[in-house]
Design a protein around this motif. Structure first.
Motif, PDB file in Angstrom:
ATOM      1  N   VAL A 352       0.838  -1.202   0.000  1.00 52.96           N
ATOM      2  CA  VAL A 352       0.000   0.000   0.000  1.00 52.96           C
ATOM      3  C   VAL A 352       0.875   1.254   0.000  1.00 52.96           C
ATOM      4  O   VAL A 352       0.671   2.177  -0.803  1.00 52.96           O
ATOM      5  N   VAL A 353       1.868   1.283   0.908  1.00 52.64           N
ATOM      6  CA  VAL A 353       2.762   2.441   0.994  1.00 52.64           C
ATOM      7  C   VAL A 353       3.521   2.630  -0.308  1.00 52.64           C
ATOM      8  O   VAL A 353       3.669   3.760  -0.802  1.00 52.64           O
ATOM      9  N   ASP A 354       3.987   1.538  -0.896  1.00 51.55           N
ATOM     10  CA  ASP A 354       4.711   1.635  -2.171  1.00 51.55           C
ATOM     11  C   ASP A 354       3.799   2.166  -3.268  1.00 51.55           C
ATOM     12  O   ASP A 354       4.224   2.980  -4.109  1.00 51.55           O
ATOM     13  N   VAL A 356       1.035   4.091  -3.009  1.00 56.46           N
ATOM     14  CA  VAL A 356       0.605   5.489  -2.881  1.00 56.46           C
ATOM     15  C   VAL A 356       1.789   6.454  -2.911  1.00 56.46           C
ATOM     16  O   VAL A 356       1.616   7.643  -3.168  1.00 56.46           O
ATOM     17  N   GLY A 357       2.993   5.953  -2.647  1.00 60.41           N
ATOM     18  CA  GLY A 357       4.193   6.770  -2.780  1.00 60.41           C
ATOM     19  C   GLY A 357       4.195   7.988  -1.870  1.00 60.41           C
ATOM     20  O   GLY A 357       3.943   7.880  -0.664  1.00 60.41           O
ATOM     21  N   ASP A 358       4.459   9.152  -2.440  1.00 58.34           N
ATOM     22  CA  ASP A 358       4.566  10.384  -1.653  1.00 58.34           C
ATOM     23  C   ASP A 358       3.242  10.789  -1.012  1.00 58.34           C
ATOM     24  O   ASP A 358       3.222  11.642  -0.118  1.00 58.34           O
ATOM     25  N   ALA A 359       2.159  10.190  -1.471  1.00 58.66           N
ATOM     26  CA  ALA A 359       0.846  10.521  -0.899  1.00 58.66           C
ATOM     27  C   ALA A 359       0.532   9.716   0.357  1.00 58.66           C
ATOM     28  O   ALA A 359      -0.542   9.854   0.944  1.00 58.66           O
ATOM     29  N   ALA A 360       1.477   8.866   0.789  1.00 58.37           N
ATOM     30  CA  ALA A 360       1.253   8.058   1.990  1.00 58.37           C
ATOM     31  C   ALA A 360       1.015   8.963   3.196  1.00 58.37           C
ATOM     32  O   ALA A 360       1.754   9.920   3.426  1.00 58.37           O
ATOM     33  N   THR A 361      -0.003   8.662   3.970  1.00 57.59           N
ATOM     34  CA  THR A 361      -0.371   9.461   5.134  1.00 57.59           C
ATOM     35  C   THR A 361       0.234   8.867   6.401  1.00 57.59           C
ATOM     36  O   THR A 361       0.820   7.780   6.389  1.00 57.59           O
ATOM     37  N   TRP A 362       0.037   9.569   7.503  1.00 54.84           N
ATOM     38  CA  TRP A 362       0.511   9.060   8.802  1.00 54.84           C
ATOM     39  C   TRP A 362      -0.156   7.730   9.143  1.00 54.84           C
ATOM     40  O   TRP A 362       0.467   6.867   9.769  1.00 54.84           O
ATOM     41  N   ILE A 363      -1.401   7.563   8.702  1.00 55.32           N
ATOM     42  CA  ILE A 363      -2.094   6.305   8.994  1.00 55.32           C
ATOM     43  C   ILE A 363      -1.424   5.149   8.260  1.00 55.32           C
ATOM     44  O   ILE A 363      -1.238   4.063   8.825  1.00 55.32           O
ATOM     45  N   HIS A 364      -1.052   5.360   6.992  1.00 56.56           N
ATOM     46  CA  HIS A 364      -0.349   4.317   6.243  1.00 56.56           C
ATOM     47  C   HIS A 364       0.918   3.889   6.975  1.00 56.56           C
ATOM     48  O   HIS A 364       1.191   2.695   7.144  1.00 56.56           O
ATOM     49  N   HIS A 365       1.706   4.870   7.402  1.00 59.07           N
ATOM     50  CA  HIS A 365       2.969   4.547   8.067  1.00 59.07           C
ATOM     51  C   HIS A 365       2.736   3.922   9.445  1.00 59.07           C
ATOM     52  O   HIS A 365       3.478   3.027   9.857  1.00 59.07           O
ATOM     53  N   LEU A 366       1.704   4.380  10.143  1.00 56.70           N
ATOM     54  CA  LEU A 366       1.415   3.806  11.458  1.00 56.70           C
ATOM     55  C   LEU A 366       0.973   2.349  11.332  1.00 56.70           C
ATOM     56  O   LEU A 366       1.396   1.485  12.114  1.00 56.70           O
ATOM     57  N   GLN A 367       0.144   2.069  10.346  1.00 55.46           N
ATOM     58  CA  GLN A 367      -0.306   0.685  10.160  1.00 55.46           C
ATOM     59  C   GLN A 367       0.858  -0.227   9.785  1.00 55.46           C
ATOM     60  O   GLN A 367       0.984  -1.341  10.314  1.00 55.46           O
ATOM     61  N   LEU A 368       1.706   0.236   8.882  1.00 50.27           N
ATOM     62  CA  LEU A 368       2.862  -0.565   8.489  1.00 50.27           C
ATOM     63  C   LEU A 368       3.822  -0.726   9.662  1.00 50.27           C
ATOM     64  O   LEU A 368       4.258  -1.851   9.981  1.00 50.27           O
ATOM     65  N   GLY A 369       4.150   0.375  10.322  1.00 51.85           N
ATOM     66  CA  GLY A 369       5.062   0.303  11.455  1.00 51.85           C
ATOM     67  C   GLY A 369       4.511  -0.548  12.582  1.00 51.85           C
ATOM     68  O   GLY A 369       5.243  -1.331  13.202  1.00 51.85           O
ATOM     69  N   GLY A 370       3.214  -0.420  12.849  1.00 50.84           N
ATOM     70  CA  GLY A 370       2.599  -1.214  13.908  1.00 50.84           C
ATOM     71  C   GLY A 370       2.643  -2.703  13.610  1.00 50.84           C
ATOM     72  O   GLY A 370       2.940  -3.520  14.493  1.00 50.84           O
ATOM     73  N   SER A 371       2.361  -3.070  12.381  1.00 51.63           N
ATOM     74  CA  SER A 371       2.401  -4.492  12.012  1.00 51.63           C
ATOM     75  C   SER A 371       3.823  -5.046  12.106  1.00 51.63           C
ATOM     76  O   SER A 371       4.034  -6.164  12.581  1.00 51.63           O
ATOM     77  N   LEU A 372       4.791  -4.262  11.654  1.00 51.30           N
ATOM     78  CA  LEU A 372       6.188  -4.690  11.757  1.00 51.30           C
ATOM     79  C   LEU A 372       6.603  -4.840  13.224  1.00 51.30           C
ATOM     80  O   LEU A 372       7.257  -5.826  13.607  1.00 51.30           O
ATOM     81  N   GLU A 373       6.217  -3.894  14.051  1.00 50.16           N
ATOM     82  CA  GLU A 373       6.573  -3.956  15.480  1.00 50.16           C
ATOM     83  C   GLU A 373       5.963  -5.177  16.146  1.00 50.16           C
ATOM     84  O   GLU A 373       6.632  -5.909  16.881  1.00 50.16           O
TER      85      GLU A 373
END
Length: 518
Positions: A352-354, A356-373
């Motif tokens: 998803v992050v890849d 949407v590229g530069d349009a990625a929002t804080w929610i995109h990064h939080l979901q990805l980071g949260g799943s990785l964590e």
């Protein structure tokens, strides 16, 4: 109850129970039987009316509405059903009568547009009727949109397209207006202009262009699209009964309108009438531009019904199609996350992050980071959690996640506590954030500062195993051993797995050494 014989009370009770379970077909049949035995009972009539609409039994809805009208207690929306019925039957006198009732009630903002479409059908000039309405209040946007549609229907194309552009500019996110205009343009032989109206690379617009159908200019078209538009505006609000009435009335006038079906299914699901909602979605075929949306709606319904595995299987099918879009990937990742499959979810969130590229929002990064964590990939997670905070420095959810994750690992404690203090200032009454801050103070060695926060968090969320365990640990450190064991026992009531075993050890031996939770 008044008017219902004792012998019919059993049927009434069964009908109410069925309605509460979302079995609207059973409820409607039950209320129909009771209404036949007590034809003047207003309480039975209103329940019969609502459940008949949900079940699609328009004949019963008409009969129940007539009882309510005669008794002078009819809800305002019965006039909408009556108007749609009259337009469908081309009954001018009844349409005018129903329109008068609409204009005198809380849905009066619909009246100018409906009156204009009736005038168009009758060969009169509809535009003075719109002009005299003044385009004020709730009806302003609907009047502007239908002015454009009426200009197109009147074959005043240049004026119609200009008015359409102005209306779209006032509400650029609306798909409905562009779809309505495109179908009307197609119906008047202007397919090229119709495709231009639906321009764009968005998958939704592509599907709409590929699925263009002809709209026949007239009061039936205008009424159905106005009611569907209002239902779309009400979507997500606690107005399911009205949305069901609006979409049922729209479908009386245009039975093939899949957009109305989609909104009807969503409203039925909001009433937990899932079986009937699925039946509506089943009528949206693969060739429809709304087919993908219907499948997505089905995923949501399966999750609401407590069938997450089935929902995930369907979401996976949508996400792995050749033409899958970001929403399909997002839905699949959310389903994986809900089932605790965080490693798999992280891979899809990364897509998803890849995408949407530069349009990625804080929610995109939080979901990805949260799943990785949560899947043990802390070093990979940290940049995304930091990015979420960078993009949304005033979002307490992002601040709390990054702060708490670092506190748990004993990393950057000063920075982590600062993040949690900011989150707490933004959302002081959130027990989870209050617990995080208290736990941050505890891990930093300030038990005195931690205890009142952890106590407040436990009061706000007494069934949280994590909060109670944190409180017990703080009590123990403060030398309050009895209260510590009390808090741990409270935590043990709700704990599972590894946490359950850890609490058993604490209850037996106390906090004798630093544990995984400390």
């Amino acid at each position: 109850m008044p008017g219902v014989a004792h012998a019919d009370l059993g049927e009434y009770v069964k009908a109410r129970a069925a309605a509460a379970d979302g079995a609207v077909d059973v409820a409607a049949a039950g209320y129909a039987a009771v209404l036949a035995a007590a034809p003047g009972d207003e309480v039975v009539a209103i329940r019969a009316y609502r459940n008949a609409l949900a079940a699609g039994d328009i004949a019963l809805a008409r009969r129940a509405a007539a009882v309510l009208v005669r008794s002078g207690v009819a809800p305002a929306d019965t006039a909408i059903l009556e108007f749609a019925d009259a337009v469908r039957a081309r009954d001018r006198a009844r349409a005018d009568d129903a329109l008068g009732k609409i204009g005198a009630g809380p849905l009066d903002f619909l009246a100018p547009v409906l009156r204009a479409w009736l005038a168009f059908d009758r060969g009169a000039d509809p535009f003075p009727l719109l002009d005299s309405a003044g385009e004020s209040g709730l009806g302003r946007r609907y009047i502007a949109e239908h002015r454009a549609l009426l200009l197109i229907a009147s074959k005043r194309l240049d004026e119609g397209v200009a008015a359409l552009q102005a209306a779209v500019g006032a509400d650029p996110g609306s798909v409905d207006l562009r779809w309505n205009a495109a179908t009307l343009l197609t119906g008047t032989g202007q397919r090229r202009i119709a495709r231009d109206v639906l321009s764009g690379d968005d998958p939704v617009m592509t599907a709409l262009r590929d699925g263009l159908r002809k709209g026949r200019p007239g009061a039936a078209f205008g009424t159905s699209r106005l009611l569907t538009r209002l239902a779309a505006d009400l979507s997500g609000q606690e107005t399911q009964a009205l949305s069901i009435l609006l979409t049922r009335s729209a479908l009386m006038l245009d039975p093939g309108d899949d957009r109305a079906k989609l909104l009807l299914a969503a409203a039925l699901a909001g009433e937990r009438a899932f079986d009937r909602a699925i039946m509506v979605l089943d009528t949206i075929k693969a060739a429809s531009p709304f087919y993908s949306a219907a499948l997505a709606e089905r995923v949501g319904m399966l999750r609401e019904q407590g069938a997450p595995e089935r929902a995930l299987a369907l979401a996976q099918g949508l996400a792995t199609r050749r033409d899958a879009d970001v929403r399909d990937l997002q839905r699949y990742a959310d389903g994986l996350s809900d089932l605790g499959r965080d490693g798999d979810a992280a891979k899809v969130y990364q897509q998803v992050v890849d995408r949407v590229g530069d349009a990625a929002t804080w929610i995109h990064h939080l979901q990805l980071g949260g799943s990785l964590e949560r899947s043990g990939e802390w070093q990979a997670a940290l940049p995304h959690l930091r990015k979420a905070v960078e993009l949304a420095p005033e979002q307490p959810v992002a601040l709390n996640y990054l702060g708490y994750a670092q506190v748990e690992r004993g990393e950057n404690l000063a920075e982590a506590v600062a993040l949690l203090e900011r989150a707490s200032r933004l959302r002081p009454d959130d027990p989870a954030i209050t617990d995080s801050l208290g736990w941050g103070y505890y891990r930093s060695g300030d038990v005195a500062k931690a205890l009142p926060l952890l106590e407040r968090a436990a009061q706000g969320q007494p069934s949280s195993a994590t909060i109670n365990e944190h409180l017990g640990d703080a009590y123990w450190k403060a030398g309050r051993r009895f209260e510590a064991r009390y808090a741990w026992r409270a935590a043990a009531l709700y704990a599972e797995g590894e946490q359950k075993g850890r609490l058993t050890t604490k209850l037996a031996d106390g906090l004798v050494q630093r544990t995984a939770a400390n």
